[in-house]
Design a protein around this motif. Structure first.
Motif, PDB file in Angstrom:
ATOM      1  N   UNK A  10     -65.956 -38.962  11.111  1.00  0.00           N
ATOM      2  CA  UNK A  10     -66.684 -39.848  12.031  1.00  0.00           C
ATOM      3  C   UNK A  10     -66.528 -39.378  13.476  1.00  0.00           C
ATOM      4  N   UNK A  11     -65.382 -38.786  13.825  1.00  0.00           N
ATOM      5  CA  UNK A  11     -65.226 -38.222  15.174  1.00  0.00           C
ATOM      6  C   UNK A  11     -66.176 -37.051  15.372  1.00  0.00           C
ATOM      7  N   UNK A  12     -66.370 -36.235  14.333  1.00  0.00           N
ATOM      8  CA  UNK A  12     -67.299 -35.109  14.440  1.00  0.00           C
ATOM      9  C   UNK A  12     -68.735 -35.601  14.587  1.00  0.00           C
ATOM     10  N   UNK A  13     -69.110 -36.609  13.829  1.00  0.00           N
ATOM     11  CA  UNK A  13     -70.463 -37.168  13.928  1.00  0.00           C
ATOM     12  C   UNK A  13     -70.670 -37.800  15.303  1.00  0.00           C
ATOM     13  N   UNK A  14     -69.661 -38.490  15.815  1.00  0.00           N
ATOM     14  CA  UNK A  14     -69.747 -39.097  17.151  1.00  0.00           C
ATOM     15  C   UNK A  14     -69.892 -38.013  18.214  1.00  0.00           C
ATOM     16  N   UNK A  15     -69.142 -36.922  18.081  1.00  0.00           N
ATOM     17  CA  UNK A  15     -69.268 -35.826  19.039  1.00  0.00           C
ATOM     18  C   UNK A  15     -70.667 -35.225  18.999  1.00  0.00           C
ATOM     19  N   UNK A  16     -71.188 -35.001  17.802  1.00  0.00           N
ATOM     20  CA  UNK A  16     -72.540 -34.428  17.681  1.00  0.00           C
ATOM     21  C   UNK A  16     -73.572 -35.332  18.332  1.00  0.00           C
ATOM     22  N   UNK A  23     -77.555 -33.161  25.849  1.00  0.00           N
ATOM     23  CA  UNK A  23     -78.517 -32.068  25.934  1.00  0.00           C
ATOM     24  C   UNK A  23     -79.956 -32.558  26.070  1.00  0.00           C
ATOM     25  N   UNK A  24     -80.228 -33.798  25.674  1.00  0.00           N
ATOM     26  CA  UNK A  24     -81.587 -34.313  25.771  1.00  0.00           C
ATOM     27  C   UNK A  24     -81.951 -34.717  27.199  1.00  0.00           C
TER      28      UNK A  24
END
Length: 83
Positions: A10-16, A23-24
């Motif tokens: 979940x930390x990786x998904x939150x970072x992504x 970036x948007x």
């Protein structure tokens, strides 16, 4: 998967999500500094929870992924400060 594996994922998904939001080009007004700090803290939390997992492959996989994202943010911050 145990609790720490799920927290690391979940930390990786939150970072992504946070990285793609950055970036948007979404305007964050006064939350810019806090936002950049979150982009550094989330991978560190992911490394901590990744190394606490019980499975050996997941431990090194999550730890490696989060270390790569932390290094990526460090290089990005260095590039921003150079401009």
């Amino acid at each position: 998967m145990n609790r720490y594996s799920i927290l690391s994922l979940s930390a990786f998904i939150c970072f992504c999500f946070l990285f793609f939001l950055m970036k948007s080009g979404v305007s964050l007004k006064g939350f810019g500094t806090l936002y950049i700090l979150l982009l550094f803290i989330v991978p560190l939390v992911g490394v901590y929870t990744g190394y606490k997992t019980k499975h050996r492959i997941l431990k090194w996989g999550f730890g490696g992924i989060h270390l790569i994202t932390f290094c990526m943010m460090s290089l990005l911050a260095y590039g921003i400060s150079e401009q």
